[in-house]
Design a protein around this motif. Structure first.
Motif, PDB file in Angstrom:
ATOM      1  N   LEU A   1     -35.140  16.229  14.709  1.00  0.00           N
ATOM      2  CA  LEU A   1     -35.669  14.925  15.120  1.00  0.00           C
ATOM      3  C   LEU A   1     -35.123  13.834  14.217  1.00  0.00           C
ATOM      4  N   TYR A   2     -35.422  12.586  14.593  1.00  0.00           N
ATOM      5  CA  TYR A   2     -34.908  11.425  13.888  1.00  0.00           C
ATOM      6  C   TYR A   2     -35.978  10.818  12.985  1.00  0.00           C
ATOM      7  N   GLY A   3     -35.565  10.449  11.770  1.00  0.00           N
ATOM      8  CA  GLY A   3     -36.509   9.892  10.807  1.00  0.00           C
ATOM      9  C   GLY A   3     -36.841   8.442  11.027  1.00  0.00           C
TER      10      GLY A   3
ATOM     11  N   VAL B   1     -38.165  22.407  10.361  1.00  0.00           N
ATOM     12  CA  VAL B   1     -38.018  21.072  10.950  1.00  0.00           C
ATOM     13  C   VAL B   1     -36.913  20.337  10.201  1.00  0.00           C
ATOM     14  N   VAL B   2     -35.885  19.934  10.939  1.00  0.00           N
ATOM     15  CA  VAL B   2     -34.733  19.241  10.363  1.00  0.00           C
ATOM     16  C   VAL B   2     -34.806  17.773  10.776  1.00  0.00           C
ATOM     17  N   VAL B   3     -34.693  16.879   9.797  1.00  0.00           N
ATOM     18  CA  VAL B   3     -34.883  15.449  10.048  1.00  0.00           C
ATOM     19  C   VAL B   3     -33.631  14.676   9.668  1.00  0.00           C
ATOM     20  N   LEU B   4     -33.074  13.931  10.616  1.00  0.00           N
ATOM     21  CA  LEU B   4     -31.927  13.061  10.365  1.00  0.00           C
ATOM     22  C   LEU B   4     -32.427  11.772   9.716  1.00  0.00           C
ATOM     23  N   MET B   5     -32.092  11.567   8.448  1.00  0.00           N
ATOM     24  CA  MET B   5     -32.644  10.456   7.659  1.00  0.00           C
ATOM     25  C   MET B   5     -31.556   9.492   7.185  1.00  0.00           C
TER      26      MET B   5
END
Length: 444
Positions: free
Chosen positions: A115-117, A16-20
């Motif tokens: 997904l977006y953080g 799971v990759v999260v744009l933070m």
């Protein structure tokens, strides 16, 4: 770090990759990044992480930029929560969503969830992983979750009809766009091929090109998303989170086939079975009025159902998920809010005819095991003393008992049911769903 747990779905090993990297400028945040905004005493992203852990995900890559140190200091390497968290930093130059993903390319799996953080997105993430497996076989490079928006939460940007995503475009909108990008996708690493390293890039441009090339599929979701782009939206989510996670809510968990809908006669097998299409789906008598009445009493509604037909080769997995989504949306349009319609698609034996052999496995979610229920209990504050599981089979009663709920058996109490219950008598035996309303009123 490796794991082996035969009760856990292999989909949980998905990265799971999260744009933070959100700045939080409109929120007036100067002392922390957007994903760390305080919501009822907790960082905002804690709530989304709770959802992801519910699906068993444990391998995370955070793409960080603005005030990255705060995020790394708070979440660390994740080991304290049984997770693995790695980080990729933008550096001095803000790279945008596409540029940040390109910079992390060497750390990415071949297929990953993105997904977006700064958004809260409550959906069936296992469905996303399963759909992606099927769509890759059809030549797709990604699956985007989409919500029928009709301009409610933001400007619609997706053309999606009859289960097919035709176009995603944030730059040029059209009247055909009734859906919106939900903020979650599962992508193949190949989508990064056209991004120049070290250059700012918006991922939306890449996804638009994918959709125009016919390489982007869609997964419809029914629950709205929350984001914290403004003080008003932040306050809206804070109120929602307080009601869902801080207040103990009464809940009704329901089986589906034989309870919500009628069984269907299939000519090819000459057997009664679950409906596989919306044309075959028929609500049982008094279901709609009963569910409305129960919802008006303040009960949260959950549907938990075994659906092994795809594992047995009777129907495609996509058809099962499409029907499940259609039912949830149809109930919504009838004024009934279903918090979740969770299905177990697995079967321990399956059939060689299946198009999805990864469904043939022992799992923790197939009733009479309690996983469908207990996974929901992880992400809601449920008043267990006044919450029920109702179904027409011994599997429903056993699953409810094992989860700690009161149980109601709908239909005749036959001897074979008594034997299979292994002494676990239901709290109530009711003729049909109409009697359930009265029982719940007594329990309020």
């Amino acid at each position: 770090m490796t794991r082996q747990d035969w009760n856990r779905d292999p989909a949980a090993d998905t990265q799971v990759v999260v744009l933070m990297g959100g700045l939080g400028t409109r929120l007036g945040l100067t002392d922390r990044p957007k994903a760390m905004a305080d919501i009822n005493g907790r960082p905002f992203f804690d709530y989304e992480l709770m959802l992801l852990k519910r699906w068993g995900f444990w391998r995370f890559l955070f793409l960080v930029g603005h005030q990255a140190d705060q995020i790394e200091e708070y979440y660390g390497d994740g080991s304290g929560q049984g997770l693995e968290i790695r980080y990729s930093r933008d550096g001095r130059t803000q790279l945008g969503t596409g540029g940040a993903l390109k910079k992390a390319e060497a750390m990415l799996d071949e297929h990953f969830i993105l997904l977006y953080g700064d958004s809260f997105m409550d959906m069936d993430y296992r469905e996303l992983v399963y759909r992606s497996r099927l769509e890759r076989e059809a030549g797709k490079a990604g699956v985007m979750a989409v919500l029928k928006n009709e301009g409610r939460y933001d400007t619609s940007n997706v053309i999606f009809r009859d289960g097919t995503l035709f176009l995603y475009d944030k730059a040029e909108r059209s009247a055909d766009m009734q859906y919106i990008d939900y903020g979650v996708s599962m992508l193949s690493k190949e989508v990064l091929a056209g991004i120049e390293p070290g250059k700012p890039c918006d991922l939306s441009e890449v996804l638009t090109a994918l959709s125009k090339a016919g390489k982007l599929a869609g997964q419809e979701v029914c629950k709205r998303f929350y984001e914290i782009g403004s003080p008003a939206s932040r306050d809206e989510f804070a109120a929602y989170a307080k009601q869902r996670f801080c207040r103990a809510n009464r809940a009704l968990f329901l089986d589906r086939d034989g309870v919500i809908n009628e069984f269907c006669f299939h000519e090819e097998t000459e057997q009664l079975d679950s409906p596989f299409t919306k044309e075959e789906f028929r609500y049982r008598e008094d279901v709609i009025s009963t569910l409305k009445a129960v919802s008006d009493m303040g009960y949260l509604l959950f549907i938990v159902t075994n659906q092994p037909a795809a594992a047995k080769g009777k129907v495609s997995l996509k058809a099962l998920y499409d029907l499940n989504t259609w039912m949830a949306r149809d109930l919504q349009e009838k004024g009934i809010r279903v918090e979740a319609s969770s299905l177990c698609p697995h079967h321990p034996a399956g059939d060689r005819r299946t198009q999805a052999p990864f469904l043939i496995r022992r799992c923790g979610c197939r009733k009479p095991k309690a996983g469908l229920i207990t996974d929901i209990l992880k992400i809601y504050n449920i008043d267990m003393e006044h919450s029920w599981m109702a179904g027409d089979s011994y599997t429903d009663v056993l699953a409810g008992k094992r989860a700690g709920l009161k149980t109601a058996l709908l239909g005749e109490y036959k001897c074979d049911v008594c034997h299979r219950l292994e002494g676990n008598r239901p709290d109530r035996v009711l003729k049909d769903i109409r009697e359930l309303e009265g029982i719940l009123r007594e329990d309020t």
